[in-house]
Design a protein around this motif. Structure first.
Motif, mmCIF file in Angstrom:
data_model
loop_
_atom_site.group_PDB
_atom_site.id
_atom_site.type_symbol
_atom_site.label_atom_id
_atom_site.label_comp_id
_atom_site.label_asym_id
_atom_site.label_seq_id
_atom_site.Cartn_x
_atom_site.Cartn_y
_atom_site.Cartn_z
ATOM 1 N N GLY A 136 6.925 5.915 -11.645
ATOM 2 C CA GLY A 136 7.070 7.046 -10.636
ATOM 3 C C GLY A 136 6.039 7.955 -10.414
ATOM 4 O O GLY A 136 6.287 8.837 -9.570
ATOM 5 N N HIS A 137 4.738 7.583 -10.943
ATOM 6 C CA HIS A 137 3.703 8.462 -10.544
ATOM 7 C C HIS A 137 3.590 8.480 -9.236
ATOM 8 O O HIS A 137 3.010 7.486 -8.502
ATOM 9 C CB HIS A 137 2.596 7.871 -11.512
ATOM 10 N N PRO A 138 3.285 9.848 -8.557
ATOM 11 C CA PRO A 138 2.919 9.767 -7.050
ATOM 12 C C PRO A 138 1.665 9.355 -6.717
ATOM 13 O O PRO A 138 1.356 8.811 -5.945
ATOM 14 C CB PRO A 138 3.006 11.484 -6.926
ATOM 15 N N ILE A 139 0.575 9.490 -7.881
ATOM 16 C CA ILE A 139 -0.673 8.892 -7.338
ATOM 17 C C ILE A 139 -0.730 7.465 -7.410
ATOM 18 O O ILE A 139 -1.380 6.635 -6.531
ATOM 19 C CB ILE A 139 -1.443 9.358 -8.392
ATOM 20 N N GLY A 140 0.226 6.907 -8.067
ATOM 21 C CA GLY A 140 0.485 5.273 -8.122
ATOM 22 C C GLY A 140 1.061 4.820 -6.639
ATOM 23 O O GLY A 140 0.469 3.920 -6.060
ATOM 24 N N TRP A 141 1.835 5.286 -6.325
ATOM 25 C CA TRP A 141 2.456 5.370 -4.687
ATOM 26 C C TRP A 141 1.406 5.662 -3.832
ATOM 27 O O TRP A 141 1.446 4.730 -2.811
ATOM 28 C CB TRP A 141 3.916 5.926 -4.607
ATOM 29 N N LEU A 142 0.668 6.531 -3.789
ATOM 30 C CA LEU A 142 -0.425 6.771 -2.993
ATOM 31 C C LEU A 142 -1.415 5.807 -2.996
ATOM 32 O O LEU A 142 -2.149 5.396 -1.915
ATOM 33 C CB LEU A 142 -1.024 8.235 -3.293
ATOM 34 N N LEU A 143 -1.859 5.197 -4.058
ATOM 35 C CA LEU A 143 -2.692 4.210 -3.990
ATOM 36 C C LEU A 143 -2.369 2.846 -3.273
ATOM 37 O O LEU A 143 -2.982 2.317 -2.418
ATOM 38 C CB LEU A 143 -3.192 3.760 -5.584
ATOM 39 N N VAL A 144 -0.899 2.477 -3.344
ATOM 40 C CA VAL A 144 -0.493 1.373 -2.825
ATOM 41 C C VAL A 144 -0.302 1.640 -1.442
ATOM 42 O O VAL A 144 -0.553 0.565 -0.487
ATOM 43 C CB VAL A 144 0.959 1.071 -3.498
ATOM 44 N N ALA A 145 0.045 2.798 -1.093
ATOM 45 C CA ALA A 145 0.146 3.105 0.477
ATOM 46 C C ALA A 145 -1.322 3.150 1.030
ATOM 47 O O ALA A 145 -1.402 2.603 2.333
ATOM 48 C CB ALA A 145 0.955 4.556 0.528
ATOM 49 N N HIS A 146 -2.303 3.561 0.154
ATOM 50 C CA HIS A 146 -3.714 3.550 0.758
ATOM 51 C C HIS A 146 -3.952 1.981 1.147
ATOM 52 O O HIS A 146 -4.676 1.859 2.154
ATOM 53 C CB HIS A 146 -4.603 4.079 -0.340
ATOM 54 N N GLY A 147 -3.793 1.092 0.071
ATOM 55 C CA GLY A 147 -4.311 -0.207 0.489
ATOM 56 C C GLY A 147 -3.533 -0.826 1.620
ATOM 57 O O GLY A 147 -4.078 -1.536 2.432
ATOM 58 N N ALA A 148 -2.053 -0.487 1.688
ATOM 59 C CA ALA A 148 -1.456 -0.966 2.897
ATOM 60 C C ALA A 148 -1.945 -0.384 4.202
ATOM 61 O O ALA A 148 -2.275 -1.014 5.220
ATOM 62 C CB ALA A 148 -0.099 -0.767 2.565
#
Length: 613
Positions: free
Chosen positions: A26-38
């Motif tokens: 649930g770390h916000p930066i992990g989700w932001l990295l995934v969103a950046h790739g997409a």
């Protein structure tokens, strides 16, 4: 090649983000990295204009989607390392920036001219906003997007100013990765002006898209992988040096070509200037950057000044904390502490602190993993330890003084309690008995009975007088008033004489001394001579008295002396406290030829003594 770079720039952030989420759910930066790739993949794969109606609608709605290309990386700069903005101000700044992103995307979707240029003059398939409205939203949104992007640099800088330990290391990883941004911009300019839109810029763009997420992932998962300070300082040094050399070379070449029209002369001049200036520029840049990254290791004088400034501004009760904070700031280390003794199981770097030959403690420095101190840094640590020893010893003396004053106050109250108890339990009942017997004597008519009661009363009075004399003698030795201080000391020496021969010297006539000085001097010399007689193993002891602006008392013996490991007993502490109570001092040192010297200096001004006490 471009498709491979797009896939690389999209896949790497997704993988890194997945690793972050796996390690920290649930770390916000992990989700932001995934969103950046997409977003990176979608934005760069939909750059070809569509030819059918539904595709045209998608093209219209995504005309401003390029601002999403690196939006997630910008947001990560605000949230690293814990996933939260630094404070309320930056939270509102991010929210306003996101509103600007939305406004820009909406405004760009109404840009008729831009759509027509990319779609062979076609009109908007969905003309949903008047052109003035879309233009206004686009301009306002673009301004807010620019502020959001540039604000990320200031947000990281603001956090770095107060960051220490692991948090600072994590932020430095982000800074190192963010250096790819100016490199990409420079590559874009070179690609446009010199290479005629060659492959350099897409390659640099892929570097940012993949390299920056990797450094973010390392910052969260493995920020102690290696000494990021060293890598960052070297990277900054060489990047700035290369940029400065290129700029100077280009300016000189352009200027001489304009003035002389001869590019060869300009090139030779530029080469000469660059060759001469490279080494000084390198030294200057390296010193400034290493000072920012590593602290003041290359400037010992600045480190000492920092220590002095922090100590001067510190609260007297927080001097040690100020010292450790100053050393940590000067060396850019995770933490510094003062320890009384070295630990065998701790890996911290320790510097021995000694003040005037006396052990003060150890300056324990937590060195970051992967970093090794150079000889220059070790020398700086030793210099800081020498100056820190003075300040730490001052703090220790301050603590000892507070404890001494507390003991003095407690001793004074105990003395008052003892006097009250002795008067209440001894003199009080005796006087009460005398009164009762006098009353009984007054009522007796038989002379024999009256004389017997008077005799008993006389005995009670004598006993009361003896009790009062005992109390008075405890307050002030009577020999001082009877024969004088010097002769009182001689009497005490005579009592203690036996295996030790005492010699008492002093002026023939002592000037009038304050009563407190006389009592303190007698108690100190009595304690010192008693220690010599009982513990020193001496055969001779010399007591010297001098009066020259202050009262000086010296007790020296030829015994076995002591060492630094000897525990200071109650007698030694009592002598020091008696002298300190009058604003004086009492020192106990070893003689080179054996034995000890006790030297007490007591001020003779009662006002000064009372004020300092």
């Amino acid at each position: 090649m471009q498709h491979a770079l797009v896939l690389l720039g999209a896949a790497v952030p997704v993988v890194v983000g997945a690793l972050v989420l796996r390690s920290r759910a649930g770390h916000p930066i992990g989700w932001l990295l995934v969103a950046h790739g997409a977003l990176f993949f979608v934005t760069l794969t939909l750059d070809e204009p569509a030819t059918f109606h539904a595709g045209l609608i998608v093209d219209q709605l995504t005309m401003g989607a390029w601002v999403l290309l690196f939006l997630c990386l910008v947001l990560i700069a605000y949230l690293l390392p814990d996933g939260r903005a630094a404070n309320g101000f930056w939270r509102w700044w991010v929210r306003i920036g996101l509103v600007g992103v939305l406004a820009f995307v909406i405004g760009a979707a109404g840009d008729r001219q831009g759509f027509a240029e990319t779609h062979s003059g076609a009109g908007l398939p969905v003309p949903w906003l008047p052109e003035p409205v879309s233009g206004f939203l686009g301009v306002v949104g673009l301004v807010l997007v620019v502020l959001l992007s540039f604000g990320s640099f200031f947000a990281v800088w603001w956090r770095l100013r107060g960051a220490q330990g692991d948090v600072r290391l994590q932020l430095l990883w982000l800074v190192w990765g963010a250096l790819s941004v100016p490199v990409t911009l420079l590559a874009g300019w070179v690609n446009y002006f010199l290479l005629d839109d060659g492959p350099l810029f897409p390659a640099a763009l892929g570097l940012v898209a993949a390299g920056l997420p990797v450094t973010v992932g390392i910052a969260i998962l493995r920020h102690r992988l290696f000494d990021i300070r060293l890598v960052l300082s070297r990277t900054l040094t060489y990047l700035l040096l290369v940029a400065a050399v290129v700029a100077v070379y280009a300016l000189l070449l352009f200027g001489t070509d304009r003035l002389t029209g001869n590019g060869t002369v300009g090139g030779l001049l530029a080469v000469g200037v660059v060759a001469v200036a490279v080494h000084p520029a390198y030294s200057f840049l390296r010193g400034r950057i290493e000072r920012w990254v590593y602290g003041l290791r290359s400037d010992p004088q600045a480190a000492i000044r920092l220590l002095a400034d922090r100590a001067e501004a510190a609260d007297p009760n927080g001097l040690i904390t100020a010292v450790t904070d100053a050393v940590a700031a000067a060396l850019r280390v995770d933490g510094v502490r003062v320890e009384p003794s070295a630990s065998e199981h701790d890996t911290a770097l320790r510097a021995h602190m000694v003040h005037r030959g006396e052990h003060v403690g150890y300056l324990a420095i937590e060195v970051p993993a992967g970093r090794e101190f150079s000889q220059t840094e070790l020398d700086l640590v030793q210099d800081l330890a020498r100056y820190a020893a003075i300040l730490v010893r001052a703090e220790q003396l301050n603590d000892e003084l507070r404890e001494s004053r507390s003991r003095i106050v407690a001793g004074r109250e105990e003395e008052r309690r003892r006097l009250r108890r002795d008067l209440h339990d001894g003199v009080g009942p005796s006087l009460a008995a005398i009164v009762l017997k006098l009353n009984a004597t007054q009522s007796r008519k038989d002379p024999q009975e009256r004389n017997a009661l008077i005799a008993e009363t006389r005995d009670e009075v004598k006993a009361a007088i003896a009790e009062v004399r005992r109390l008075v003698d405890d307050l002030r030795p009577p020999a001082i008033d009877e024969v004088g201080l010097l002769d009182a000391i001689r009497q005490r020496a005579s009592v203690l004489s036996g295996e030790v021969t005492f010699e008492v010297t002093g002026p023939d006539t002592l000037p009038p001394l304050p009563a407190a000085v006389e009592v303190a001097a007698f108690r100190i010399v009595s304690e010192a001579m008693t220690n010599v007689a009982r513990h020193a193993g001496a055969t001779r002891c010399r007591v010297g008295v001098e009066v020259d602006g202050s009262f000086e008392l010296t007790v020296s013996d030829n015994g076995h002396g002591t060492d630094r490991t000897t525990t200071r007993g109650v007698g030694w502490t009592s002598m020091r406290e008696r002298a300190a109570e009058l604003g004086g001092s009492c020192t106990i040192t070893s003689r080179p030829e054996g034995g000890l010297i006790v030297r007490a200096v007591l001020p003779l001004s009662e006002e000064r003594a009372e004020a300092e006490a």
